[in-house]
Design a protein around this motif. Structure first.
Motif, PDB file in Angstrom:
ATOM      1  N   GLU A  10       0.822  -1.209   0.000  1.00 20.60           N
ATOM      2  CA  GLU A  10       0.000   0.000   0.000  1.00 20.60           C
ATOM      3  C   GLU A  10       0.857   1.262   0.000  1.00 20.60           C
ATOM      4  OE1 GLU A  10      -4.256  -1.312   1.945  1.00 20.60           O
ATOM      5  OE2 GLU A  10      -2.757  -0.486   3.312  1.00 20.60           O
ATOM      6  N   SER A  11       2.060   1.160   0.572  1.00 17.44           N
ATOM      7  CA  SER A  11       2.980   2.303   0.553  1.00 17.44           C
ATOM      8  C   SER A  11       3.647   2.475  -0.814  1.00 17.44           C
ATOM      9  CB  SER A  11       4.068   2.101   1.614  1.00 17.44           C
ATOM     10  OG  SER A  11       4.833   0.941   1.313  1.00 17.44           O
ATOM     11  N   GLU A  12       3.399   1.532  -1.711  1.00 14.87           N
ATOM     12  CA  GLU A  12       3.974   1.520  -3.068  1.00 14.87           C
ATOM     13  C   GLU A  12       5.493   1.444  -3.051  1.00 14.87           C
ATOM     14  OE1 GLU A  12       2.195   4.159  -5.895  1.00 14.87           O
ATOM     15  OE2 GLU A  12       0.199   4.002  -4.983  1.00 14.87           O
ATOM     16  N   SER A  13       6.020   0.763  -2.033  1.00 16.14           N
ATOM     17  CA  SER A  13       7.470   0.596  -1.940  1.00 16.14           C
ATOM     18  C   SER A  13       7.976  -0.493  -2.886  1.00 16.14           C
ATOM     19  CB  SER A  13       7.870   0.237  -0.505  1.00 16.14           C
ATOM     20  OG  SER A  13       7.225  -0.967  -0.096  1.00 16.14           O
ATOM     21  N   MET A  14       7.134  -1.519  -3.138  1.00  7.86           N
ATOM     22  CA  MET A  14       7.573  -2.617  -4.008  1.00  7.86           C
ATOM     23  C   MET A  14       6.392  -3.255  -4.722  1.00  7.86           C
ATOM     24  SD  MET A  14       8.643  -5.486  -1.136  1.00  7.86           S
ATOM     25  CE  MET A  14       9.072  -4.511   0.305  1.00  7.86           C
ATOM     26  N   PRO A  61      -5.961   0.732 -10.540  1.00 11.45           N
ATOM     27  CA  PRO A  61      -5.388   2.027 -10.966  1.00 11.45           C
ATOM     28  C   PRO A  61      -4.039   2.319 -10.321  1.00 11.45           C
ATOM     29  CG  PRO A  61      -7.726   2.253 -10.471  1.00 11.45           C
ATOM     30  CD  PRO A  61      -7.332   0.886 -10.004  1.00 11.45           C
ATOM     31  N   ALA A  62      -3.896   1.999  -9.039  1.00  9.82           N
ATOM     32  CA  ALA A  62      -2.625   2.266  -8.344  1.00  9.82           C
ATOM     33  C   ALA A  62      -1.505   1.401  -8.902  1.00  9.82           C
ATOM     34  CB  ALA A  62      -2.791   2.019  -6.843  1.00  9.82           C
ATOM     35  N   ILE A  63      -1.799   0.118  -9.128  1.00 12.64           N
ATOM     36  CA  ILE A  63      -0.777  -0.772  -9.686  1.00 12.64           C
ATOM     37  C   ILE A  63      -0.404  -0.334 -11.089  1.00 12.64           C
ATOM     38  CG2 ILE A  63      -0.332  -3.115 -10.500  1.00 12.64           C
ATOM     39  CD1 ILE A  63      -1.997  -4.145  -8.127  1.00 12.64           C
ATOM     40  N   ARG A  64      -1.405  -0.044 -11.910  1.00 15.29           N
ATOM     41  CA  ARG A  64      -1.137   0.343 -13.294  1.00 15.29           C
ATOM     42  C   ARG A  64      -0.273   1.607 -13.353  1.00 15.29           C
ATOM     43  NH1 ARG A  64      -5.981   0.504 -14.955  1.00 15.29           N
ATOM     44  NH2 ARG A  64      -6.149  -1.400 -16.184  1.00 15.29           N
ATOM     45  N   ALA A  65      -0.628   2.599 -12.537  1.00 13.62           N
ATOM     46  CA  ALA A  65       0.113   3.862 -12.547  1.00 13.62           C
ATOM     47  C   ALA A  65       1.550   3.655 -12.086  1.00 13.62           C
ATOM     48  CB  ALA A  65      -0.590   4.883 -11.655  1.00 13.62           C
ATOM     49  N   ASN A  66       1.735   2.834 -11.065  1.00 17.96           N
ATOM     50  CA  ASN A  66       3.071   2.629 -10.526  1.00 17.96           C
ATOM     51  C   ASN A  66       3.956   1.860 -11.499  1.00 17.96           C
ATOM     52  OD1 ASN A  66       5.317   1.604  -8.856  1.00 17.96           O
ATOM     53  ND2 ASN A  66       4.167   2.555  -7.189  1.00 17.96           N
ATOM     54  N   VAL A  67       3.399   0.803 -12.094  1.00 15.43           N
ATOM     55  CA  VAL A  67       4.197   0.011 -13.028  1.00 15.43           C
ATOM     56  C   VAL A  67       4.547   0.835 -14.260  1.00 15.43           C
ATOM     57  CG1 VAL A  67       4.208  -2.048 -14.504  1.00 15.43           C
ATOM     58  CG2 VAL A  67       3.237  -2.179 -12.208  1.00 15.43           C
ATOM     59  N   LYS A  68       3.613   1.658 -14.691  1.00 12.53           N
ATOM     60  CA  LYS A  68       3.841   2.475 -15.888  1.00 12.53           C
ATOM     61  C   LYS A  68       4.986   3.460 -15.678  1.00 12.53           C
ATOM     62  CE  LYS A  68       1.151   4.954 -19.386  1.00 12.53           C
ATOM     63  NZ  LYS A  68      -0.164   5.531 -19.737  1.00 12.53           N
ATOM     64  N   THR A  69       5.043   4.047 -14.484  1.00 19.09           N
ATOM     65  CA  THR A  69       6.117   5.012 -14.196  1.00 19.09           C
ATOM     66  C   THR A  69       7.362   4.333 -13.631  1.00 19.09           C
ATOM     67  OG1 THR A  69       5.207   5.382 -11.973  1.00 19.09           O
ATOM     68  CG2 THR A  69       4.472   6.860 -13.733  1.00 19.09           C
ATOM     69  N   TYR A  73      10.098  -0.606  -6.726  1.00 18.94           N
ATOM     70  CA  TYR A  73      11.029  -1.701  -7.025  1.00 18.94           C
ATOM     71  C   TYR A  73      10.213  -2.929  -7.412  1.00 18.94           C
ATOM     72  CZ  TYR A  73      15.255  -4.579  -6.394  1.00 18.94           C
ATOM     73  OH  TYR A  73      16.331  -5.408  -6.583  1.00 18.94           O
ATOM     74  N   ALA A  74      10.444  -3.467  -8.597  1.00 18.18           N
ATOM     75  CA  ALA A  74       9.652  -4.587  -9.120  1.00 18.18           C
ATOM     76  C   ALA A  74      10.492  -5.863  -9.121  1.00 18.18           C
ATOM     77  CB  ALA A  74       9.163  -4.277 -10.529  1.00 18.18           C
ATOM     78  N   PHE A  75       9.904  -6.934  -8.637  1.00 19.32           N
ATOM     79  CA  PHE A  75      10.667  -8.177  -8.540  1.00 19.32           C
ATOM     80  C   PHE A  75       9.758  -9.384  -8.647  1.00 19.32           C
ATOM     81  CE2 PHE A  75       9.069  -7.584  -4.288  1.00 19.32           C
ATOM     82  CZ  PHE A  75       8.946  -8.854  -3.729  1.00 19.32           C
ATOM     83  N   THR A  76      10.384 -10.540  -8.810  1.00 20.57           N
ATOM     84  CA  THR A  76       9.675 -11.817  -8.722  1.00 20.57           C
ATOM     85  C   THR A  76      10.671 -12.885  -8.283  1.00 20.57           C
ATOM     86  OG1 THR A  76       8.098 -13.294  -9.807  1.00 20.57           O
ATOM     87  CG2 THR A  76       9.970 -12.563 -11.125  1.00 20.57           C
TER      88      THR A  76
END
Length: 272
Positions: A10-14, A61-69, A73-76
């Motif tokens: 929710e903090s959009e840290s990862m 919307p939050a996920i889409r906006a964050n991934v787009k910009t 930090y994105a991981f798997t």
């Protein structure tokens, strides 16, 4: 543009692209803890608050906006294909799920009828020939992935590269892909690269293996389940996973990777 299987704090840290059977319960709980300072009470897959998930319409919307910009930090995380498919068999096919029922209703009866597998009786606890049944299940898994019959492939045994590619194809880019087999090192790198609201001490984090105890215990070493035909089937359906994530196809006894994951290669080959 969609990002199925994607979770975000929710903090959009990862941002994390879930790959089933690859420590996803533990990773989800760590993400939840990093925001709230406590673990989710229950299976993190059931959480409908406290963690953004693409499956939640209000999170999209939050996920889409964050991934787009690409601001988080994105991981798997990935796992040796030999041990991953074995885990799927014992958990999803032989095991009783947390709702007290068989996985996907009529799936197991269909497998018993069409492929002649055994699953250890009604509760999965009776003795049966695990090796023979697993090899027959592997034939079924190949049929679902290659020909989409007698059913569509299931997320728990479809290739990791397929899960991981959706994030790339729709505009995302991974900062890190790490191995389940060296989980602490990989997760420590993720946490070290992110600024989380709550500190996370990996050394004290329990492993949330939500599938543990669902099915019978594996009685043999991994390599005993894979003969020449089984390895041929594994190559047919998981060859790209072995190549991209640097696992040892030739030796099922070696669960550890034999090279470093090349993120540029992953994005080039899975971004088509």
């Amino acid at each position: 543009m969609g990002f199925p299987g994607t979770w975000m704090t929710e903090s959009e840290s990862m941002v994390y692209r879930v790959v089933p059977k690859c420590a996803c319960s533990t990773i989800g709980q760590i993400m939840y803890f990093s925001d709230h300072g406590a673990f989710f009470d229950g299976d993190i897959h059931d959480a409908t608050a406290g963690l953004h998930k693409w499956a939640r319409e209000d999170s999209q919307p939050a996920i889409r906006a964050n991934v787009k910009t690409r601001s988080a930090y994105a991981f798997t995380c990935v796992r040796n294909p030999y041990s991953r498919i074995l885990s799927s068999f014992f958990d999803k096919i032989c095991g009783i799920q947390r709702n007290g029922k068989r996985y996907r209703g009529n799936l197991v009866p269909l497998l018993i009828q069409k492929y002649g597998i055994e699953v250890g009786g009604p509760d999965g606890q009776e003795a049966f020939d695990q090796i023979r049944s697993f090899r027959r299940f592997l034939l079924f898994a190949r049929d679902t992935i290659r020909w989409r019959r007698p059913m569509e492939p299931d997320i728990h045994w479809s290739a990791m590269s397929g899960h991981i590619s959706t994030f790339i194809v729709n505009g995302g880019r991974y900062d890190k892909i790490f191995w389940t087999e060296s989980f602490n090192d990989g997760m420590a790198e993720v946490l070290g690269a992110t600024d989380t609201p709550q500190p996370v001490d990996l050394a004290t984090i329990p492993r949330f293996n939500e599938s543990e105890g669902h099915g019978p215990k594996r009685l043999h070493p991994v390599e005993d389940y894979f003969d020449d035909l089984s390895m041929h089937l594994m190559k047919e359906i998981y060859w790209r996973d072995f190549q991209l994530f640097k696992y040892d196809f030739g030796n099922p006894a070696n669960k550890m990777p034999i090279g470093e994951i090349d993120l540029d290669e992953v994005h080039a080959k899975l971004g088509d």
